[in-house]
Write a protein that holds these residues in place. Structure first.
Motif, PDB file in Angstrom:
ATOM      1  N   HIS A   1       0.837  -1.211   0.000  1.00 54.96           N
ATOM      2  CA  HIS A   1       0.000   0.000   0.000  1.00 54.96           C
ATOM      3  C   HIS A   1       0.873   1.264   0.000  1.00 54.96           C
ATOM      4  CE1 HIS A   1      -3.004   2.904   1.396  1.00 54.96           C
ATOM      5  NE2 HIS A   1      -2.170   3.201   2.389  1.00 54.96           N
ATOM      6  N   LYS A   2       1.869   1.274   0.888  1.00 52.06           N
ATOM      7  CA  LYS A   2       2.726   2.460   0.986  1.00 52.06           C
ATOM      8  C   LYS A   2       3.597   2.605  -0.264  1.00 52.06           C
ATOM      9  CE  LYS A   2       2.910   2.248   6.032  1.00 52.06           C
ATOM     10  NZ  LYS A   2       2.110   3.421   6.381  1.00 52.06           N
ATOM     11  N   LEU A   3       4.051   1.487  -0.804  1.00 52.53           N
ATOM     12  CA  LEU A   3       4.883   1.535  -2.007  1.00 52.53           C
ATOM     13  C   LEU A   3       4.077   2.075  -3.199  1.00 52.53           C
ATOM     14  CD1 LEU A   3       7.617   0.887  -3.328  1.00 52.53           C
ATOM     15  CD2 LEU A   3       6.790  -1.450  -3.710  1.00 52.53           C
ATOM     16  N   THR A   4       2.812   1.696  -3.266  1.00 54.58           N
ATOM     17  CA  THR A   4       1.959   2.171  -4.357  1.00 54.58           C
ATOM     18  C   THR A   4       1.821   3.695  -4.299  1.00 54.58           C
ATOM     19  OG1 THR A   4       0.756   0.096  -4.243  1.00 54.58           O
ATOM     20  CG2 THR A   4      -0.334   1.900  -5.424  1.00 54.58           C
ATOM     21  N   LYS A   5       1.619   4.230  -3.094  1.00 57.14           N
ATOM     22  CA  LYS A   5       1.507   5.691  -2.937  1.00 57.14           C
ATOM     23  C   LYS A   5       2.834   6.378  -3.256  1.00 57.14           C
ATOM     24  CE  LYS A   5      -1.419   7.715  -0.391  1.00 57.14           C
ATOM     25  NZ  LYS A   5      -2.428   8.222   0.535  1.00 57.14           N
TER      26      LYS A   5
END
Ligand SMILES: O=P(O)(O)OC[C@H]1O[C@H](OP(=O)(O)OP(=O)(O)O)[C@H](O)[C@@H]1O
Ligand SMILES: O=c1cc[nH]c(=O)[nH]1
Ligand SMILES: [Mg+2]
Length: 213
Positions: free
Chosen positions: A13-17
């Motif tokens: 999730h954080k990598l996508t952002k």
């Protein structure tokens, strides 16, 4: 080289952002920091500890403490600096050494412009921080510095890695008798003709700190 690609929904999730081109610098810095703390948990799975007894208010318990000498954390400037605080959150007593490197954007070779490492790293465990493992030139050079000074266990933590960079590292590490681990939040598809990771996140240093040239 042992490669561990993190498999956790919060990391994804954080990598996508982080990848999103609309993510601004302050948010990018915060996400990079949070990601490193999550990756550091995995990366320090084999940090060296020694047994100790601790007296609780009730009885004596068996426990562990980090073994001396403490691990050395080495962020590769510039972009690796964005990972330092997140790492120190988990390893507050680690020493920190610095390597400044920049890729020549034409030859893609890493050039070292600063070095502030302990002279003697005999028997030390080292954690190298760099968000991007692209061609692998920067990380391979950094590991070479540490091994030549005696480090005997190295873990690299990256946010993204390219297959080409991992292949190069494996080749360059063939004759090195020191265990090297890589912990990364994502393994991407390839490099493009400019040496950028695809799909990647662009230039990590620029996204953290702005465009300098
Ligand atoms: O695997 P490689 O092909 O060596 O590429 C990766 C390197 O490129 C980037 O640094 P850059 O040279 O852009 O410097 P910066 O951190 O100052 O932006 C990145 O932070 C790595 O250090
Ligand atoms: O995709 C890439 C490759 C090298 N360095 C970066 O910052 N990004
Ligand atoms: Mg850069």
């Amino acid at each position: 080289m042992q490669v561990h690609v993190a498999d956790h929904p919060l990391i994804s999730h954080k990598l996508t952002k982080l990848r999103d081109e609309r993510t601004d610098s302050p948010t990018f810095r915060r996400l990079a920091d949070e990601l490193v703390t999550l990756l550091a948990y995995e990366a320090t799975r084999d940090v060296r500890v020694s047994p100790v007894d601790v007296k609780t208010p009730v009885a004596v318990a068996k426990g562990v403490r980090l073994t001396d000498p403490r691990p050395l954390v080495v962020p590769i400037l510039r972009a690796g600096l964005g990972m330092l605080e997140g790492m120190q959150r988990l390893l507050p007593t680690a020493e920190v050494g610095f390597l400044g490197m920049v890729r020549n954007e034409e030859t893609l070779e890493a050039v070292t412009y600063a070095e502030r490492l302990p002279d003697d790293l005999t028997g030390r465990q080292c954690y190298v921080l760099d968000p991007m493992l692209a061609t692998g030139g920067s990380l391979a050079t950094a590991i070479d510095f540490l091994v030549k000074r005696g480090a005997n266990h190295i873990t690299a933590i990256t946010l993204l890695a390219a297959p080409e960079g991992i292949a190069r590292m494996e080749k360059e590490l063939e004759n090195i008798n020191v265990p090297v681990n890589l912990v990364t939040a994502g393994l991407d598809e390839k490099l493009n003709e400019l040496g950028y990771i695809v799909p990647g996140l662009g230039d990590a240093g620029d996204r953290l700190y702005g465009v300098v040239d």
